[in-house]
Design a protein around this motif. Structure first.
Motif, PDB file in Angstrom:
ATOM      1  N   HIS B 824      80.524  65.886  28.390  1.00  0.00           N
ATOM      2  CA  HIS B 824      81.145  64.754  28.710  1.00  0.00           C
ATOM      3  C   HIS B 824      81.239  64.791  30.309  1.00  0.00           C
ATOM      4  CE1 HIS B 824      81.399  63.342  24.877  1.00  0.00           C
ATOM      5  NE2 HIS B 824      82.296  64.170  24.618  1.00  0.00           N
ATOM      6  N   TYR B 825      80.262  65.161  31.339  1.00  0.00           N
ATOM      7  CA  TYR B 825      80.577  65.363  32.682  1.00  0.00           C
ATOM      8  C   TYR B 825      81.857  66.207  33.241  1.00  0.00           C
ATOM      9  CZ  TYR B 825      77.209  61.392  32.321  1.00  0.00           C
ATOM     10  OH  TYR B 825      76.223  60.722  31.929  1.00  0.00           O
ATOM     11  N   THR B 826      82.438  66.971  32.321  1.00  0.00           N
ATOM     12  CA  THR B 826      83.575  67.668  32.561  1.00  0.00           C
ATOM     13  C   THR B 826      83.335  69.232  32.822  1.00  0.00           C
ATOM     14  OG1 THR B 826      84.498  66.219  31.102  1.00  0.00           O
ATOM     15  CG2 THR B 826      85.755  68.053  31.819  1.00  0.00           C
ATOM     16  N   TYR B 843      88.022  69.034  35.500  1.00  0.00           N
ATOM     17  CA  TYR B 843      87.488  67.771  36.445  1.00  0.00           C
ATOM     18  C   TYR B 843      86.306  67.201  35.464  1.00  0.00           C
ATOM     19  CZ  TYR B 843      85.288  65.760  40.197  1.00  0.00           C
ATOM     20  OH  TYR B 843      84.817  64.765  41.196  1.00  0.00           O
ATOM     21  N   ASP B 844      86.647  65.877  36.009  1.00  0.00           N
ATOM     22  CA  ASP B 844      85.962  64.816  35.212  1.00  0.00           C
ATOM     23  C   ASP B 844      85.094  64.042  36.198  1.00  0.00           C
ATOM     24  OD1 ASP B 844      84.905  62.217  34.175  1.00  0.00           O
ATOM     25  OD2 ASP B 844      86.509  62.460  32.634  1.00  0.00           O
ATOM     26  N   THR B 847      85.651  59.940  36.309  1.00  0.00           N
ATOM     27  CA  THR B 847      86.947  59.440  36.673  1.00  0.00           C
ATOM     28  C   THR B 847      87.231  59.817  38.312  1.00  0.00           C
ATOM     29  OG1 THR B 847      88.071  60.890  35.596  1.00  0.00           O
ATOM     30  CG2 THR B 847      87.703  59.127  34.407  1.00  0.00           C
ATOM     31  N   SER B 905      88.647  65.027  24.955  1.00  0.00           N
ATOM     32  CA  SER B 905      88.926  63.638  25.189  1.00  0.00           C
ATOM     33  C   SER B 905      90.618  63.583  25.344  1.00  0.00           C
ATOM     34  CB  SER B 905      88.528  62.753  24.137  1.00  0.00           C
ATOM     35  OG  SER B 905      89.085  63.306  22.663  1.00  0.00           O
ATOM     36  N   THR B 908      91.995  65.148  28.538  1.00  0.00           N
ATOM     37  CA  THR B 908      91.803  64.341  29.799  1.00  0.00           C
ATOM     38  C   THR B 908      92.662  63.011  29.873  1.00  0.00           C
ATOM     39  OG1 THR B 908      89.729  63.680  28.764  1.00  0.00           O
ATOM     40  CG2 THR B 908      89.489  64.933  30.591  1.00  0.00           C
TER      41      THR B 908
END
Lengths: 226, 1059
Positions: B824-826, B843-844, B847, B905, B908
């Motif tokens: 998830h792009y994290t 770090y996301d 967002t 999830s 974050t």
């Protein structure tokens, strides 16, 4: 102070101490307090030498003089009524030029000057402690000629990031037939060979001993203010 | 067996010399000494070009150049001398004429004999030696009667003739540890055997760093630790001999002006002395000790050395850059109030006075109380013209002017009665067109030109009325007409003072936006409209409104360039914003200088640099952001309402209205200086990493100056043909700035599927910074700061800190950092801190938010120094950290990863909760195991799993020990092999390469390549080869493919080759 604890520098029987480049006098103060508590006061003699005048410290004889001069050595010995010192400490750090190599060189020269006067005033079997600002590999080889054991030590109270450390030399035993000589100071001329060998590894490396208690405050750590 | 070869370096320049060569008098040549290398540059008319370089001192450091006859140059450094010949025919070459000779003592200065057959040099023990130029054999040795260590020395000629034929013609001016300058000679009197001291110059209160002489004006300069330059004058008795023996010295002046130590001074002529020092200033002095000019010439600290010729001054700074200054301009553009031209412009009528002022191009426009529009050229003494007078503009006018086509100015005036007047004025101040429009029923509150509009398109004007309605107009320029068409209608939210102070157009999300700030400092974002008809009913509402973005004082200027919206304000901050989903997102915020609390205007220069107009006390300053220095200072008294600033025709103009008069101050633009070598870090490099992006190789470095710099490694591919050093580092971007020093960094590819690279950097004040590096086809790299966090509090550092925030844990440092990609792009970032904790942060990328996971924390009683992350097997990843107590701690990272992945999830979305201070219910992680191998701090660790279930950890300590530990991961048995005798100082960098090789680097400036003959034999580690590293205070080591970089006070890049 941690160095003293680690190496038992000021054990019983040590009564004659020389503090070179003493100003502002932190070592002298420590020496004075420690030795005068342990020994009967009359035996203890601490001589502090510096180019600059310094504030008087109880029980410390202060000399304002140049450590490269023979007269200074004679004067020190005269204070011990002809005897030689048990230990010489040199905590001097020269002014820095900002040029790393030059600073290292000047620091080495200061220690060499201190070593030179030490050969005049230290008894056989005596100890010599000097401050090491930067890495001075070259110096160790000279020190090893005059002392049986040479160790680099860094107090744990000193920050990890700092390069400061002390060189502790134990058991002074000059080479046979060595005559201390001020007029022809120990320049590094004679020991240049290792230093030139820039790409090599066979240089003199002395053992490292950390001193001080691990449970003491860590000077690198950030502690909460509460 | 592999071998490392230095291929390029970034190091401070330690010596410089400007020379003219007999073989080519049309050029001026410059020699620079960096480390052991000599570089040759040439110039014809102020434009410098690099010619060639050569390693001549092999591991020593160049300290000086002295030119002899026939274009030969003696290079000295430390204890060695080499003689070079500069060959400048077809190909420019540095040829070694006499190979390096090592002398027994440290060389401070050298002088050639008149016939260049011999040279004399003075050493740090105050010894004068004469040596044969061809063989290097020492012919004579002369000792001074003052035997002490010198910090500096200069060899002088005799007073009356610049000829040296024997040692008797050489005089030594020596700076002693006793703070004196002594002048001595081998034997002043013919047959005397002991050298005699001729003069002792007393006065300095610190050691002497440099001495210089100018024979014609009979001046000697000395500079010292005591921050002063002393200028001495010598003279001779009226009927006496003009010899050093008879000279009488007198202290002419003591120059106070440097704020730190002074490194060097040169006497230019009988009235001018130039000095440089630790404060990075060039000071130009009159010989009476008064300051003629002071220029902050380099970033941060230090100008190490300089070179002077008839035309140029070259300075070499602590920021690694080399700059060339035109001497004539340096000396004549006086830095005093005299160089500022001041004029007062009054209204034409006696009772009238100017109310507002603006400048466009080379013209200044004023609107008076009586409604009279005045104009004049900026040049001194220009004639004042009345352009228009109109009663409707009495008492109240808002005014703004902008560039229009072909050097014309377009002025907008808004009246109290709602009239907007547009006036087109030609370059010679003739009104060409006027257009009056009835805008609104009440006052016109503000008129703002959108300066950032495409230069080819028509000018755009934003007008605000009393109801908060903003209208955007496009102005079409005809031959003698101005036609206005409405472009959009926007609603400005209610506020105390509801009008626009600054606005611009911006692009984001493939849309055009209008960004504007109101008088109370709120920032509003609107989606720009298509051209509309007059009758369109509703005004567009902002998609995003942020209040008080620049504190109470408000925002003063907005510009859009380089894909960011840039804002400045009266809080002294500079903010960058980008538009994401029609929202304004703060990308970076920094205070330009501690002193500045009122930035009034932002001037993008187009070449990547930006200048700021700043009000400070009673002065207005022009500040160069790239150079980090004030380039202009004008005293304006402060407290004026209307002002204008411009740079035109090589001059800076500042107009302001005070006491009912327009004051116009002008000053010639700053000194032109040329950069021969660009800036790099101005502090010690603390960490470095290399990576590839779009087929190019890059090096990222962090340093204690707080900067993160990205350089492209050009031509690093090995060339078998030339065995020269072939890589060049090109600085690509250096915009990522920490608030304190930067300690560590790590890189990871972006998970967004593009070629971008993420940089996570950590440093002082617990700051974690996330930035994204993007590379375009030309190799241009842009770095954008995406997020910043204080990891002890878990709060964003973009938000201004309230005062009570500084109460606790104010100075936790992030010492080492690693990152691990999740889904998830994290990314999961692990940060080892000086408070003994490892903190875990998510770090996301979507967002762009950082989120501190307070649930997991590792705590140790000592400061952590290093961190490495090693995948051991498919179900075990270990974090390995070293601490100041000599322990290496292994932590089971898989556990943390697993529990985070399960709740990703949840974690974050819970970010709001974590911002509150109450969340101290974290799980303490127990270490997987601990290994004690070092006596004190573990400065470097590098671990790998080369065989199943066995982890090899290489570690380097503060105790000079290199240890290799093998850990059996099943039994947790450890075998450590310690090597105490290979490095003589603390080890600061280590990298495991293969199961049988690793490299280590230490403060002792040695890079060791370790190997063992057979993997099974654990006892056989040995140093296979060793390299001298010319960088002092080595602090980091990084390997990438066949490249290896060592960083400290500068950096050196090596390439591995197999032999």
């Amino acid at each position: 102070m941690q160095i003293d604890e680690e190496f038992k520098l000021l054990q019983k029987g040590v009564s004659k101490v020389v503090d070179l480049c003493a100003a502002p006098g932190s070592w002298s103060q420590y020496l004075s307090r420690k030795l005068r508590a342990a020994e009967s006061e009359s035996d203890v003699k601490i001589v502090a030498v510096d180019l600059q005048a310094m504030a008087p410290i109880d029980g410390v004889i202060q000399l304002q003089g140049d450590i490269t001069k023979e007269s200074t050595a004679t004067e020190i010995v005269s204070h011990f009524s002809g005897d030689k010192a048990d230990i010489v400490v040199c905590d001097g750090a020269p002014d820095v030029t900002g040029l790393h190599d030059m600073d290292e060189y000047i620091q080495a020269q200061l220690v060499l000057a201190a070593l030179n006067i030490t050969t005049h005033v230290l008894r056989h079997g005596g100890k010599f402690v000097c401050f090491r600002g930067k890495d001075i590999t070259l110096l160790y080889s000279q020190l090893k000629i005059f002392f049986k054991e040479v160790v680099v030590s860094k107090p744990r109270s000193s920050r990890n990031s700092s390069v400061e450390a002390f060189v502790v030399c134990l058991e002074y035993s000059p080479p046979e037939g060595y005559i201390p000589n001020m007029s022809n100071p120990l320049l590094d001329h004679h020991y240049d060979l290792d230093f030139n060998q820039l790409e090599g590894v066979n240089r003199v490396v002395v053992p490292f001993i950390a001193c001080g208690d691990l449970s003491a405050y860590d000077s690198d750590k950030t502690y909460g203010l509460q | 067996m592999s071998q490392y070869k230095a291929i390029c370096s970034v190091q401070r320049v330690t010596a410089a010399l400007l020379v003219e060569l007999a073989a080519d008098l049309s050029h001026q040549y410059l020699l620079l000494g960096t480390g052991s290398e000599v570089c040759l540059y040439s110039t014809e008319s102020g434009k410098w070009s690099f010619e060639c370089k050569s390693d001549v001192l092999h591991g020593r450091v160049v300290h000086g150049f002295r030119k002899g006859n026939g274009d030969i140059i003696a290079v000295f450094g430390q204890k060695s001398v080499t003689i070079l010949k500069l060959s400048i025919e077809d190909t420019k070459q540095i040829k070694v004429e006499v190979p390096l000779i090592e002398f027994p003592d440290w060389i401070l200065d050298l002088v050639w004999f008149s016939d260049s057959s011999r040279y004399a040099f003075v050493t740090a023990h105050n010894i004068l030696c004469i040596a044969c130029a061809f063989t290097g054999s020492v012919l004579e040795i002369h000792r001074s009667s003052i035997n002490c260590i010198l910090y500096s020395a200069k060899l002088l000629y005799s007073c009356n003739k610049k000829v040296i034929k024997s040692a008797a013609d050489v005089y030594v001016a020596a700076g002693t540890v006793f703070n004196d300058v002594i002048i001595w000679n081998r034997a002043q009197c013919a047959e005397s055997s002991t050298p005699s001291i001729l003069h002792i110059l007393k006065g300095h209160k610190g050691v002497i760093f440099d001495i210089n002489i100018e024979y014609d004006s009979q001046l000697v300069s000395s500079v010292s630790d005591d921050r002063t330059v002393h200028i001495w004058h010598y003279d001779f008795p009226v009927n006496g001999a003009r010899t050093w023996c008879d000279a009488k010295f007198q202290l002419l002046s003591v120059c106070h002006g440097h704020t730190s130590r002074v490194w060097a001074a040169v006497i230019l002529d009988h009235k001018t002395v130039i000095s440089i020092g630790e404060d990075a200033n060039i000071l130009v002095w009159n010989v009476d000790g008064s300051t003629r000019k002071k220029i902050k010439a380099h970033k941060r600290k230090n100008i190490w050395c300089m070179a002077v010729s008839n035309n140029y001054l070259v300075t070499c700074g602590g920021d690694m850059s080399v700059k060339s200054w035109e001497l004539s301009q340096l000396l004549h553009a006086e830095d005093s109030s005299e160089s500022i031209v001041r004029e007062q412009i009054n209204a034409v009528e006696v009772k009238d006075f100017p109310r507002t002022v603006c400048i466009t191009g080379s013209s200044c426009f004023m609107m008076t109380d009586q409604g009279c529009l005045l104009a004049r050229h900026l040049a001194q003494g220009s004639k004042l013209c009345v352009l228009l007078t109109d009663d409707r503009f009495r008492g109240y006018t808002v005014m703004s002017s902008t560039w229009a086509a072909s050097d014309k100015a377009l002025i907008a005036l808004g009246s109290a009665g709602g009239v907007l007047r547009l006036i087109l004025v030609s370059h010679d101040l003739v009104v060409e067109a006027v257009n009056d429009l009835d805008m609104c029923t009440g006052k016109v509150m503000s008129v703002t030109w959108l300066f950032d509009a495409n230069p080819l398109s028509s000018p755009l004007l934003l007008v605000t009325d009393t109801n908060g309605e903003m209208t955007l107009h496009e102005i079409a320029l005809g031959a003698s007409t101005l036609s206005v068409s409405l472009m959009g209608r926007y609603h400005l939210p209610k506020s105390k003072q509801r009008f626009v102070t600054a606005a611009c157009l911006a692009y984001g999300d493939d849309l055009l936006y209008l960004v504007c700030a109101d008088m109370v400092g709120s920032l509003h974002l609107y989606v720009s409209e298509e051209r509309i008809t007059e009758t369109t009913s509703l005004a567009t509402l902002p998609t995003c409104s942020l209040s008080k973005t620049h504190g109470k004082g408000g925002l003063t200027d907005i510009h859009f360039f380089s894909n960011y919206i840039h804002t400045v304000g009266r809080d002294g901050f500079y903010n960058k914003w980008s538009i994401i989903d029609s929202q304004l997102v703060n990308c970076s915020q920094f205070k330009t200088s501690k002193q500045f609390d009122w930035i009034a205007k932002l001037i993008p220069e187009g070449d990547g640099n930006t200048k700021l107009v700043v009000f400070h006390n009673t002065e207005v300053l022009l500040y160069d952001l790239l150079a980090e220095q004030v380039v202009l200072r004008l005293d304006c008294g402060g407290g004026h309402r209307s002002w204008a600033f411009s740079q035109a025709e090589g001059c800076h103009y500042f107009a302001y209205i005070k006491d009912k008069t327009t004051n116009l101050a002008s000053k010639a633009a700053t000194l032109p200086c040329t950069r021969l070598v660009g800036e790099h870090h101005s502090g010690k490099i603390t960490d470095c990493r290399m990576f590839s992006m779009r087929g190019r190789d890059f090096l990222v470095t962090s340093a204690d100056d707080g900067h993160v710099i990205v350089c492209e490694i050009v031509n690093a591919a090995f060339s078998h043909v030339s065995h020269e050093r072939e890589a060049v580092l090109k600085t690509r971007c250096s915009t990522l700035v920490h608030i304190s020093n930067t300690k560590c960094l790590t890189l990871t590819p972006s998970l967004a599927g593009n070629d971008d690279v993420l940089v996570f950097s950590g440093g002082g004040r617990a700051q974690l910074l996330v930035s994204v590096l993007t590379c375009d086809a030309d190799g241009e790299v842009t770095g954008a700061v995406k997020s910043s966090m204080n990891v002890t509090k878990g709060v964003s550092m973009f938000r201004r800190q309230s005062k009570d925030d500084n109460s606790e844990d104010a100075d936790v440092r992030i010492m080492a950092i690693t990152s691990h990609p999740l889904r998830h792009y994290t990314h999961l970032i692990s940060a080892a801190c000086s408070d003994g904790t490892i903190k875990f942060i998510l770090y996301d990328e979507g967002t762009q938010l950082l989120h501190l996971i307070t649930d997991f924390i590792y705590e140790h009683t000592h400061c952590l120094l290093t961190l490495d992350c090693v995948p051991v097997s498919s179900d075990l990843t270990l974090l390995i950290s070293g601490a100041t107590d000599g322990r290496i701690i292994l932590i089971d990272f898989t556990q943390i990863l697993n529990s985070i992945s399960g709740n990703l999830s949840k974690m974050t979305t819970r970010k709001k909760v974590s911002n509150s201070k109450s969340s101290s219910n974290f799980t303490l992680i127990q270490p997987f195991m601990q290994i004690s191998v070092h006596q004190s701090g573990v400065n470097a660790v590098s671990a790998q799993c080369y065989t199943e279930n066995t982890l090899t950890i290489c570690s380097g300590g503060d105790d000079n020990c290199v240890a290799v530990s093998s850990v059996d991961l099943q039994t947790k048995e450890v075998t450590s092999l310690k090597h105490n005798h290979q490095h003589s100082a603390q080890i600061t960098g280590i990298q495991s390469l293969t199961a049988d090789t690793f490299v280590s680097v230490s403060i002792d400036q040695r890079l060791h390549m370790w190997s063992r003959p057979s993997p099974s034999d654990d006892k056989e580690w040995g140093v296979e080869s060793s390299k001298f590293v010319s960088v002092a205070d080595v602090s980091t080591l990084c390997c990438y493919r066949d490249l290896l970089v060592v960083g400290g006070e500068g950096l050196v890049m090596f390439r591995r080759s197999h032999m």
